[in-house]
Design a protein around this motif. Structure first.
Motif, PDB file in Angstrom:
ATOM      1  N   ASP A  59       0.859  -1.180   0.000  1.00  0.00           N
ATOM      2  CA  ASP A  59       0.000   0.000   0.000  1.00  0.00           C
ATOM      3  C   ASP A  59       0.895   1.229   0.000  1.00  0.00           C
ATOM      4  O   ASP A  59       2.118   1.119  -0.179  1.00  0.00           O
ATOM      5  N   TRP A  87       0.822   3.820   2.533  1.00  0.00           N
ATOM      6  CA  TRP A  87       0.964   4.539   3.808  1.00  0.00           C
ATOM      7  C   TRP A  87       0.796   3.571   4.975  1.00  0.00           C
ATOM      8  O   TRP A  87       0.632   2.365   4.782  1.00  0.00           O
ATOM      9  N   ARG A 141       2.703   0.278   5.350  1.00  0.00           N
ATOM     10  CA  ARG A 141       2.507  -0.747   4.327  1.00  0.00           C
ATOM     11  C   ARG A 141       3.233  -0.427   3.030  1.00  0.00           C
ATOM     12  O   ARG A 141       3.092  -1.145   2.041  1.00  0.00           O
ATOM     13  N   TRP A 186      -4.611  -3.728  -6.262  1.00  0.00           N
ATOM     14  CA  TRP A 186      -4.301  -2.863  -5.122  1.00  0.00           C
ATOM     15  C   TRP A 186      -5.573  -2.560  -4.366  1.00  0.00           C
ATOM     16  O   TRP A 186      -6.651  -2.408  -4.952  1.00  0.00           O
ATOM     17  N   HIS A 187      -5.432  -2.500  -3.066  1.00  0.00           N
ATOM     18  CA  HIS A 187      -6.505  -2.002  -2.217  1.00  0.00           C
ATOM     19  C   HIS A 187      -5.898  -1.682  -0.858  1.00  0.00           C
ATOM     20  O   HIS A 187      -4.773  -2.064  -0.546  1.00  0.00           O
ATOM     21  N   ARG A 188      -6.634  -0.939  -0.076  1.00  0.00           N
ATOM     22  CA  ARG A 188      -6.156  -0.581   1.248  1.00  0.00           C
ATOM     23  C   ARG A 188      -6.053  -1.823   2.135  1.00  0.00           C
ATOM     24  O   ARG A 188      -6.698  -2.838   1.890  1.00  0.00           O
ATOM     25  N   GLN A 215     -10.530   1.484  -1.821  1.00  0.00           N
ATOM     26  CA  GLN A 215     -10.301   2.146  -0.539  1.00  0.00           C
ATOM     27  C   GLN A 215     -10.675   1.263   0.638  1.00  0.00           C
ATOM     28  O   GLN A 215     -10.418   1.613   1.790  1.00  0.00           O
ATOM     29  N   SER A 216     -11.283   0.122   0.361  1.00  0.00           N
ATOM     30  CA  SER A 216     -11.630  -0.816   1.425  1.00  0.00           C
ATOM     31  C   SER A 216     -10.608  -1.935   1.472  1.00  0.00           C
ATOM     32  O   SER A 216     -10.167  -2.423   0.434  1.00  0.00           O
ATOM     33  N   PRO A 217     -10.224  -2.409   2.672  1.00  0.00           N
ATOM     34  CA  PRO A 217      -9.285  -3.530   2.757  1.00  0.00           C
ATOM     35  C   PRO A 217      -9.947  -4.878   2.509  1.00  0.00           C
ATOM     36  O   PRO A 217      -9.270  -5.892   2.465  1.00  0.00           O
TER      37      PRO A 217
END
Length: 591
Positions: A106, A108, A111, A388-390, A416-418
């Motif tokens: 990720d 930030w 991560r 990719w995702h949070r 934006q969701s994990p």
């Protein structure tokens, strides 16, 4: 595949130095031993530019004559992919491996730190005599042992974290792009000028020094534009674009003008670099590789591609790949066959330098040199996957795309969701439908299942290698390598960049000792903490002290710490114990 361990992967280089080691002499510069001088290499990477941000691609609201010149003098890969966001792209770019393998998952919250046992292109080239430098954005770890200097670069001039103006920045910067505090070879320096100008000027000085010492060079110019914030842009260029009607190119004309000013300035610097190479008689044997790190950071003209940064539509993951090497490859042609990706850059550069591609590197990418030498060459078909995702843990089938041949399958769920929140797969034939308007998933169920099977095999493979020490990397605390050590929200394990979210830093103390711990806040912090209790926890040891004055910092002097792994937490507690404020930055100064 097992994770890469640096002490084992460089065995192919060791034999080159055996003679020098046995005779107690300095190792020879391998470059001098080659029949033909290997290329100088410039890797130019932008931050948040889109596929359509070039007049070469039809953009009419900004002119980029020097980028257009580079495109006209390059081999141009038409189907080149990067991740939807920057850190995962950079991890793959510098290692030739899919980002999940590297622990950088990720951008930030701890991560975006890359595992320090990954072997980078800088380490490989440095091992055969190249001078290696990076100028701009790194975003793969701010602290030892994850800094550029720890990952193969002999010279570095960078900003911390993902961008100027973010919590990883020195507090004094307050988001300025002009005259920012930067880090040269890990030391804070006060720069003079606009950031892009500073990075290009430093790169040219590095190239000039390399020529004087007769060493081939690898210069990564990884600028932080047109990434936000957008408040500090070249004034004259802002005036130039603010006077135009940009409303038809996006719904925020002022921001578009600021982005255009950044790109215009970048284009001018590229022109200066190209002229510099010609003046120094380096242009013929300097291999220039240009790409974006992800899609455009706003919805704007994108040459017909759908989507933008953080999305897995083409506008979020398609990038130019222009490679210019006048001495060895034909200029000005497209390579439309085959799909290429960021993982291919390292093996391509190793191949161009005739170094070979050792199996020990466990690369996921492949060399593109055969297509650079023969534009009609076709490589075996393979799938390229971006995701990719949070969140700290990659989730199967969540916000991903897989491209194989003309076909692309994606699940554009909420990045934006994990957690995965949909299974609404979309399938496109990009040869017939490059703008992704005709979803064929319902009519091509067998093809969907076939591509999902390839994706599942890939995900199982890349996830299996995250076994070194599960979770995000530890920051090593070692006075001999980093003193002071500055911890920021960039690498704090938490839910968000927020004063309300406490979080913690993962530290591995390499030795026992004593240090002063300074908790700091930026000038923009407005809360009065007089009478609050400063609370610092290092492992099981908790230190507290009432804050006597409303200062922007507080110091715990001469704290003892012990060798080993500890979590560090820093916060302030209100007198009624109903409120807490998280520390903005924590500075450890060894005694």
């Amino acid at each position: 595949m097992m994770p890469v361990i640096k002490s084992l992967t460089c065995s192919f280089l060791c034999s080159t130095f055996l003679l020098a080691q046995e005779s107690d002499q300095e190792p020879p510069n391998i470059i001098d031993e080659l029949d033909q001088l290997p290329p100088n290499i410039i890797l130019l990477v932008t931050d948040d530019m889109g596929y359509g941000d070039f007049s070469f691609h039809g953009n009419q609201w900004i002119k980029t004559p020097n980028f257009d010149t580079l495109a006209n003098q390059s081999a141009r890969f038409k189907n080149f992919y990067v991740n939807p966001v920057c850190s995962p792209t950079r991890a793959s770019l510098f290692t030739g491996r899919y980002y999940i393998r590297t622990k950088c998952v990720d951008t930030w919250l701890g991560r975006s730190m890359m595992a320090n046992d990954e072997v980078t292109i800088a380490e490989a080239l440095r091992g055969v005599g190249y001078r290696t430098g990076i100028f701009g954005k790194w975003h793969l770890g701010d602290n030892y042992p994850m800094r550029p200097s720890d990952q193969g670069f002999t010279h570095s001039l960078i900003h911390r974290g993902g961008g100027l103006g973010q919590p990883s920045d020195p507090i004094e910067n307050e988001g300025r792009y002009t005259n920012p505090i930067l880090f040269e070879n890990d030391q804070e320096i006060q720069s003079k000028g606009y950031c892009t100008d500073v990075f290009f000027e430093a790169a040219k000085n590095f190239i000039d020094e390399s020529q004087q010492t007769q060493q081939s060079f690898f210069a990564a110019i990884t600028v932080n534009v047109p990434h936000g914030p957008f408040n500090d842009v070249p004034a004259e260029l802002l005036k130039k674009y603010s006077s135009q009607d940009l409303s038809k190119w996006g719904n925020n004309p002022d921001r578009l003008a600021r982005i255009a000013a950044m790109i215009d300035n970048l284009d001018t610097n590229l022109g200066s670099l190209l002229a510099f190479l010609k003046e120094k008689e380096l242009d013929e044997n300097t291999l220039i590789v240009f790409l974006n790190d992800n899609g455009a950071n706003t919805q704007r003209f994108n040459a017909g591609l759908r989507g933008k940064k953080a999305q897995v539509y083409e506008g979020g993951v398609r990038s130019p790949l222009w490679i210019r090497w006048p001495k060895h490859i034909k200029q000005g042609y497209d390579i439309p066959q085959n799909v290429a990706a960021h993982i291919d850059i390292m093996p391509t550069l190793l191949d161009a330098c005739e170094m070979g591609i050792p199996d020990a590197f466990e690369l996921d990418g492949r060399s593109l040199m055969s297509q650079l030498k023969d534009p009609a060459a076709t490589l075996p078909e393979r799938a390229v996957i971006m995701q990719w995702h949070r969140g700290a843990t990659p989730v199967s089938r969540h916000h991903f795309m897989i491209r194989k041949g003309d076909w692309k399958l994606l699940n554009p769920s909420d990045g934006q969701s994990p957690r995965r929140d949909s299974t609404n797969y979309e399938l496109y034939n990009l040869k017939d439908d490059p703008s992704e308007t005709n979803n064929l998933a319902s009519n091509q169920a067998q093809r969907v299942e076939s591509l999902l099977k390839e994706y599942d095999t890939w995900f199982a493979d890349v996830s299996e290698t995250r076994i070194r020490d599960r979770g995000t990397p530890y920051i090593l605390v070692d006075r001999s390598h980093e003193n002071p050590l500055v911890l920021t929200w960039q690498d704090r394990i938490s839910k968000a960049w927020s004063y309300d979210d406490e979080g913690f830093w993962k530290l591995h103390f390499e030795h026992s000792g004593r240090c002063d711990v300074r908790i700091e806040f930026p000038k923009s912090f407005q809360r009065d903490l007089s009478g609050w209790t400063a609370e610092l926890a290092i492992g099981k040891d908790i230190h507290t002290q009432v804050v006597p004055h409303n200062d922007k910092h507080y110091v715990f002097p001469a704290l003892n710490f012990t060798k080993g792994k500890h979590l560090l937490k820093a916060r302030f507690v209100s007198p009624d114990k109903k409120s807490t404020i998280s520390a903005y930055q924590v500075r450890l100064q060894h005694r």
